[in-house]
Design a protein around this motif. Sequence first.
Motif, PDB file in Angstrom:
ATOM      1  N   GLN A   1       0.859  -1.151  -0.018  1.00 57.33           N
ATOM      2  CA  GLN A   1      -0.326   0.454  -0.138  1.00 57.33           C
ATOM      3  C   GLN A   1       1.124   1.200   0.000  1.00 57.33           C
ATOM      4  O   GLN A   1       1.839   0.734   0.927  1.00 57.33           O
ATOM      5  CB  GLN A   1      -1.409   0.146   1.326  1.00 57.33           C
TER       6      GLN A   1
ATOM      7  N   GLN B   1      -7.481  10.673  -3.978  1.00 56.86           N
ATOM      8  CA  GLN B   1      -9.152  10.973  -3.652  1.00 56.86           C
ATOM      9  C   GLN B   1      -8.875   9.973  -2.456  1.00 56.86           C
ATOM     10  O   GLN B   1      -8.522  10.071  -2.386  1.00 56.86           O
ATOM     11  CB  GLN B   1      -9.383   9.869  -4.849  1.00 56.86           C
TER      12      GLN B   1
ATOM     13  N   TYR C   1     -12.317   8.727   0.101  1.00 55.03           N
ATOM     14  CA  TYR C   1     -13.564   8.378  -0.057  1.00 55.03           C
ATOM     15  C   TYR C   1     -14.225   7.630   1.461  1.00 55.03           C
ATOM     16  O   TYR C   1     -13.889   7.796   2.159  1.00 55.03           O
ATOM     17  CB  TYR C   1     -13.489   7.019  -1.044  1.00 55.03           C
TER      18      TYR C   1
ATOM     19  N   GLN D   1     -16.618   5.062   3.775  1.00 61.14           N
ATOM     20  CA  GLN D   1     -17.433   4.381   3.395  1.00 61.14           C
ATOM     21  C   GLN D   1     -18.133   4.187   5.387  1.00 61.14           C
ATOM     22  O   GLN D   1     -17.363   3.287   6.049  1.00 61.14           O
ATOM     23  CB  GLN D   1     -16.218   2.841   3.594  1.00 61.14           C
TER      24      GLN D   1
ATOM     25  N   SER E   1     -19.496   2.115   7.767  1.00 60.18           N
ATOM     26  CA  SER E   1     -20.140   0.230   8.152  1.00 60.18           C
ATOM     27  C   SER E   1     -20.029  -1.161   6.786  1.00 60.18           C
ATOM     28  O   SER E   1     -20.490  -1.371   6.865  1.00 60.18           O
ATOM     29  CB  SER E   1     -20.665  -0.095   8.870  1.00 60.18           C
ATOM     30  N   GLY E   2     -18.869  -1.054   6.495  1.00 59.29           N
ATOM     31  CA  GLY E   2     -18.456  -2.045   5.424  1.00 59.29           C
ATOM     32  C   GLY E   2     -19.191  -2.199   4.083  1.00 59.29           C
ATOM     33  O   GLY E   2     -19.245  -3.203   2.861  1.00 59.29           O
TER      34      GLY E   2
ATOM     35  N   LEU F   1     -17.933   2.648  -1.851  1.00 57.09           N
ATOM     36  CA  LEU F   1     -17.300   3.620  -0.597  1.00 57.09           C
ATOM     37  C   LEU F   1     -17.942   5.258  -1.554  1.00 57.09           C
ATOM     38  O   LEU F   1     -18.501   4.567  -3.350  1.00 57.09           O
ATOM     39  CB  LEU F   1     -15.575   3.440  -1.682  1.00 57.09           C
TER      40      LEU F   1
ATOM     41  N   PHE G   1     -11.252   6.969   4.054  1.00 51.65           N
ATOM     42  CA  PHE G   1      -9.813   6.206   3.403  1.00 51.65           C
ATOM     43  C   PHE G   1      -9.159   7.485   1.797  1.00 51.65           C
ATOM     44  O   PHE G   1     -10.343   7.893   1.370  1.00 51.65           O
ATOM     45  CB  PHE G   1     -10.101   5.289   2.197  1.00 51.65           C
TER      46      PHE G   1
ATOM     47  N   ASP H   1      -3.526   8.215  -6.898  1.00 53.36           N
ATOM     48  CA  ASP H   1      -3.416   7.695  -8.088  1.00 53.36           C
ATOM     49  C   ASP H   1      -1.781   8.319  -8.909  1.00 53.36           C
ATOM     50  O   ASP H   1      -1.661   9.041  -9.336  1.00 53.36           O
ATOM     51  CB  ASP H   1      -4.081   8.154  -9.258  1.00 53.36           C
TER      52      ASP H   1
ATOM     53  N   LEU I   1      -5.288   2.670  -8.306  1.00 52.72           N
ATOM     54  CA  LEU I   1      -5.095   3.127  -7.477  1.00 52.72           C
ATOM     55  C   LEU I   1      -5.506   2.364  -5.983  1.00 52.72           C
ATOM     56  O   LEU I   1      -5.063   1.286  -6.109  1.00 52.72           O
ATOM     57  CB  LEU I   1      -7.015   3.664  -6.483  1.00 52.72           C
TER      58      LEU I   1
ATOM     59  N   PHE J   1      -4.625   2.574  -1.646  1.00 48.82           N
ATOM     60  CA  PHE J   1      -5.632   3.154  -0.430  1.00 48.82           C
ATOM     61  C   PHE J   1      -4.755   2.842   0.356  1.00 48.82           C
ATOM     62  O   PHE J   1      -3.681   2.138   0.264  1.00 48.82           O
ATOM     63  CB  PHE J   1      -6.608   1.970  -0.697  1.00 48.82           C
ATOM     64  N   GLY J   2      -4.412   3.875   1.329  1.00 50.82           N
ATOM     65  CA  GLY J   2      -4.550   3.678   2.454  1.00 50.82           C
ATOM     66  C   GLY J   2      -5.380   2.351   3.556  1.00 50.82           C
ATOM     67  O   GLY J   2      -6.372   2.164   3.599  1.00 50.82           O
ATOM     68  N   ALA J   3      -4.812   2.867   4.709  1.00 52.05           N
ATOM     69  CA  ALA J   3      -6.197   2.007   5.729  1.00 52.05           C
ATOM     70  C   ALA J   3      -6.451   2.372   6.683  1.00 52.05           C
ATOM     71  O   ALA J   3      -7.481   1.609   7.310  1.00 52.05           O
ATOM     72  CB  ALA J   3      -4.500   1.471   6.585  1.00 52.05           C
TER      73      ALA J   3
END
Lengths: 114, 113
Positions: free
Chosen positions: B2, B33, B35, B37, B39-40, B43, B88, B92, B101, B103-105
Amino acid sequence: SAVISQKPSRDICQRGTSLTIQCQVDSQVTMMFWYRQQPGQSLTLIATANQGSEATYESGFVIDKFPISRPNLTFSTLTVSNMSPEDSSIYLCSVGIGSYNEQFFGPGTRLTVL
Amino acid sequence: SQQGEEDPQALSIQEGENATMNCSYKTSINNLQWYRQNSGRGLVHLILIRSNEREKHSGRLRVTLDTSKKSSSLLITASRAADTASYFCATDARGGGYNKLIFGAGTRLAVHP
């Protein structure tokens, strides 16, 4: 933006079986992507679904396990084959829009493998 | 691996307070970017900031980008209980191929009434 739908929204499957997830977009797009999100984790790209050619897979993902179809510019499927409990995840498709690859996501498919 | 790392991992605040989340990355980027989210679920795209931009606003959201420090921040002002979600960042990356993309943690934000 784009409106993206996925089917099924969730499923519970038995070990050793396969599940095909569908992704439908309301407009024609060039770039479609499939991601996996394991429980409590971030998103990891599985593959880029290319229209008219084979998908491009990321390191650690192979076509035999995650075959992808992209028959046209509005639709794609991801199959999770020979499932094991480790495949329990949320699977998300996304589309890239515009020259800056602004990506929009579907609602996800929550898969549980017993 | 990541590219993005976010901090804090979790943030708990009261309604009305501001929430700041940070994202760091390792390589040159085309854009970044953010995003949300819930609860699961899927995004929700919040903001895209290009590499030549330093700040963008959208409603109660403010995003900054510092390419010299390879970092970005997301500020949510006057938070509401409905802002409770995971956030998150995704980069890019230039030369990353296929416009993918990374993604971060993520940061888990809890806003208490």
